[in-house]
Design an enzyme around this catalytic site. Structure first.
Site, PDB file in Angstrom:
ATOM      1  N   LYS A   1     -12.866   0.016  17.443  1.00  0.00           N
ATOM      2  CA  LYS A   1     -11.535  -0.544  17.187  1.00  0.00           C
ATOM      3  C   LYS A   1     -10.734  -0.672  18.482  1.00  0.00           C
ATOM      4  CE  LYS A   1     -10.289   0.208  13.045  1.00  0.00           C
ATOM      5  NZ  LYS A   1      -9.953   0.982  11.853  1.00  0.00           N
TER       6      LYS A   1
ATOM      7  N   ASN B   1       0.850  -1.201   0.000  1.00  0.00           N
ATOM      8  CA  ASN B   1       0.000   0.000   0.000  1.00  0.00           C
ATOM      9  C   ASN B   1       0.879   1.242   0.000  1.00  0.00           C
ATOM     10  OD1 ASN B   1       0.556   0.787   2.862  1.00  0.00           O
ATOM     11  ND2 ASN B   1      -0.347  -1.233   3.209  1.00  0.00           N
TER      12      ASN B   1
ATOM     13  N   ASP C   1      -3.683  -6.330   5.007  1.00  0.00           N
ATOM     14  CA  ASP C   1      -4.648  -7.204   5.671  1.00  0.00           C
ATOM     15  C   ASP C   1      -4.526  -8.651   5.194  1.00  0.00           C
ATOM     16  OD1 ASP C   1      -5.960  -5.313   7.351  1.00  0.00           O
ATOM     17  OD2 ASP C   1      -6.828  -4.422   5.542  1.00  0.00           O
TER      18      ASP C   1
HETATM   19  N1  CTP Z   1      -2.751  -3.351  12.548  1.00  0.00           N
HETATM   20  C1  CTP Z   1      -1.842  -4.345  12.882  1.00  0.00           C
HETATM   21  N2  CTP Z   1      -1.849  -5.521  12.195  1.00  0.00           N
HETATM   22  C2  CTP Z   1      -2.725  -5.748  11.197  1.00  0.00           C
HETATM   23  C3  CTP Z   1      -3.652  -4.742  10.838  1.00  0.00           C
HETATM   24  C4  CTP Z   1      -3.622  -3.545  11.521  1.00  0.00           C
HETATM   25  O1  CTP Z   1      -1.042  -4.135  13.774  1.00  0.00           O
HETATM   26  N3  CTP Z   1      -2.698  -6.898  10.558  1.00  0.00           N
HETATM   27  C5  CTP Z   1      -2.764  -2.094  13.303  1.00  0.00           C
HETATM   28  C6  CTP Z   1      -2.309  -0.902  12.536  1.00  0.00           C
HETATM   29  O2  CTP Z   1      -0.923  -0.688  12.692  1.00  0.00           O
HETATM   30  C7  CTP Z   1      -3.119   0.213  13.175  1.00  0.00           C
HETATM   31  C8  CTP Z   1      -4.440  -0.470  13.442  1.00  0.00           C
HETATM   32  O3  CTP Z   1      -4.123  -1.840  13.630  1.00  0.00           O
HETATM   33  O4  CTP Z   1      -2.598   0.606  14.403  1.00  0.00           O
HETATM   34  C9  CTP Z   1      -5.375  -0.280  12.287  1.00  0.00           C
HETATM   35  O5  CTP Z   1      -6.363  -1.228  12.334  1.00  0.00           O
HETATM   36  P1  CTP Z   1      -7.165  -1.763  11.073  1.00  0.00           P
HETATM   37  O6  CTP Z   1      -8.105  -2.784  11.569  1.00  0.00           O
HETATM   38  O7  CTP Z   1      -6.254  -2.127   9.955  1.00  0.00           O
HETATM   39  O8  CTP Z   1      -7.925  -0.489  10.735  1.00  0.00           O
HETATM   40  P2  CTP Z   1      -7.999   0.323   9.446  1.00  0.00           P
HETATM   41  O9  CTP Z   1      -6.718   0.262   8.664  1.00  0.00           O
HETATM   42  O10 CTP Z   1      -8.401   1.659   9.900  1.00  0.00           O
HETATM   43  O11 CTP Z   1      -9.060  -0.456   8.597  1.00  0.00           O
HETATM   44  P3  CTP Z   1     -10.570  -0.950   8.883  1.00  0.00           P
HETATM   45  O12 CTP Z   1     -11.320   0.270   9.278  1.00  0.00           O
HETATM   46  O13 CTP Z   1     -10.934  -1.528   7.582  1.00  0.00           O
HETATM   47  O14 CTP Z   1     -10.540  -1.979   9.975  1.00  0.00           O
END
Ligand code: CTP
Length: 407
Positions: free
Chosen positions: A340, A212, A280
């Site tokens: 979250k 990304n 992801d």
């Molecule tokens: N994170 C992580 N490991 C992952 C995915 C995310 O450590 N596999 C952490 C990121 O570093 C960040 C937070 O989780 O601190 C973001 O969460 P995420 O669920 O990915 O949220 P978004 O990117 O905002 O996406 P969505 O709203 O789709 O959940």
């Protein structure tokens, strides 16, 4: 009056009409007890003389990179290392361009490139030169590299024009120097901070990957702020093109799985901050050889979910005292962030409002909302550096509440 006794300043004088003001700056620094060593560029010698500055500073004034006597007495490396701070005044457009591009073709630019110390730059030039996109670009680069600016101020210029470009007055430069040299509170001394940053890169085959656009800027700024507060700082970073912040222990990784393993290996820690934009999904089975076009249409890729590093660490037996997650939201920012927070088991979520400021990704500014179990704080838009500093000060307060950190 803050004393600068025991402090050493390397003053680099560029060739501009404002160079006459450095006499006063040297005098002010000497009054405070600082040692002032001076390098003049070749152009600066047209405006001020080594003799007058040597008389004021009580030190030899350096001019040429290739002077045998200068190098024997104190070489360019030693000159920049022996100083507590480098000050460039006046910083001409030319000197700024050299600094921004890492050129080193004279003693001044070589000392600036060889240093591991902080640098204060006091620009002075014609208003059109200051406003030129090239200069603006160079200034942005310097700020990203951690250089501090004093001025320029607005006013009438030697060339008769008006506008920004006048060098800051010597007493303003002195104030900035005093501020940079005064000992900072280090509330995180003896504490360990682990930060994830950048994207992860999930291989499809030996030449292709899923990733990304994360620039890593916010995470790197947080790492710099953690070092400033005295923390042992580990930066677990996916591939980015940013300089390694001084004092940070960089752990480069590619995949989410590697990032998780390194983070687990770095526990226990006092604070963990997850700014990385972790992919992801990864490809379930990475092809050992480059996938070839077969003529029968594109291949299908089976994806597998990556581990959630933040959630894993925050629920582990070695959970840090404070765990911070980031969230990029385009709507219902705080609602989603609160969910979250619970889902990932962290103490704080820094929610980025990516809808309002299209420049967040890769840009230098950020609008955030700090979400905790007790409420939401909306911060005004500020630079990623300011977000980092404010956030680290807040975390230091949470970790060591009895100590007041410096504002
Ligand atoms: N994170 C992580 N490991 C992952 C995915 C995310 O450590 N596999 C952490 C990121 O570093 C960040 C937070 O989780 O601190 C973001 O969460 P995420 O669920 O990915 O949220 P978004 O990117 O905002 O996406 P969505 O709203 O789709 O959940």
């Amino acid at each position: 009056m803050t004393s600068l006794a025991g402090k050493s300043v390397l003053l680099i004088v560029g060739g501009g009409i404002a160079a006459y003001k450095v006499h006063e700056l040297v005098r002010l620094l000497k009054t405070r007890g600082a040692t002032v060593r001076i390098i003049l560029t070749r152009a600066a010698e047209q405006f001020v003389t080594p003799l007058s500055l040597a008389s004021l500073s009580g030190e030899k004034v350096y001019t040429s990179l290739f002077s045998l006597t200068d190098e024997v007495e104190m070489g360019h490396i030693q000159l920049s290392r022996a100083a507590d701070l480098l000050v460039v005044a006046p910083a001409t457009a030319d000197l700024i361009a050299k600094m921004a591009n890492g050129l080193a073709d004279d003693l001044a630019s070589t000392a600036l490139l060889a240093t591991d110390k902080r640098i204060l730059v006091a620009p002075a030039m014609n208003v059109r030169m200051w406003r030129h996109p090239a200069t603006m670009r160079n200034i942005e680069t310097l700020q990203r590299d951690g250089v501090t600016l004093a001025g320029p101020s607005d006013g009438e210029m030697a060339c008769g024009e008006f506008g920004p470009g006048r060098m800051a007055e010597p007493n303003e430069i002195l104030t900035a120097i005093v501020d940079m040299l005064k000992p900072k509170a280090q509330p995180l001394a003896g504490r360990k901070v682990v930060i994830t940053a950048g994207p992860t890169r999930e291989p499809i085959d030996p030449v292709r990957f899923i990733s990304n656009h994360s620039s890593g800027k916010q995470g790197y700024a947080i790492a710099r702020a953690a070092v400033e507060l005295g923390a042992e700082t580990v930066l677990v970073s996916g591939p980015v093109s940013l300089p390694i912040p001084p004092g940070v222990q960089l752990m480069p990784v590619e995949t989410a799985q590697e990032m998780l393993e390194i983070c687990e290996g770095e526990m226990p820690a006092d604070i963990a901050i997850f700014t990385a934009a972790v992919a992801d999904w990864r490809v379930a089975a990475e092809a050992p050889e480059k996938i070839k076009k077969t003529g029968s249409g594109p291949p299908s890729l089976m994806l597998a979910e990556n581990p959630d590093i933040l959630a894993t660490i925050s629920r582990s037996a070695k959970r840090p005292r404070i765990v911070v997650g980031f969230a990029a939201e385009t709507e219902h920012v705080t609602e989603h962030a609160v969910q979250k927070l619970k889902r990932k088991g962290c103490d704080l979520i820094v929610a980025n409002d990516v809808s309002r400021d299209a420049g967040v990704f890769g840009g230098d500014r950020n609008t955030i909302h700090l979400v905790s179990a007790t409420g939401v704080e909306d911060w005004p838009q500020m630079s990623k550096d300011d977000v980092a500093q404010k956030l680290m000060e807040r975390l230091a307060q949470m970790l060591v509440p009895q100590q007041k950190t410096e504002e």
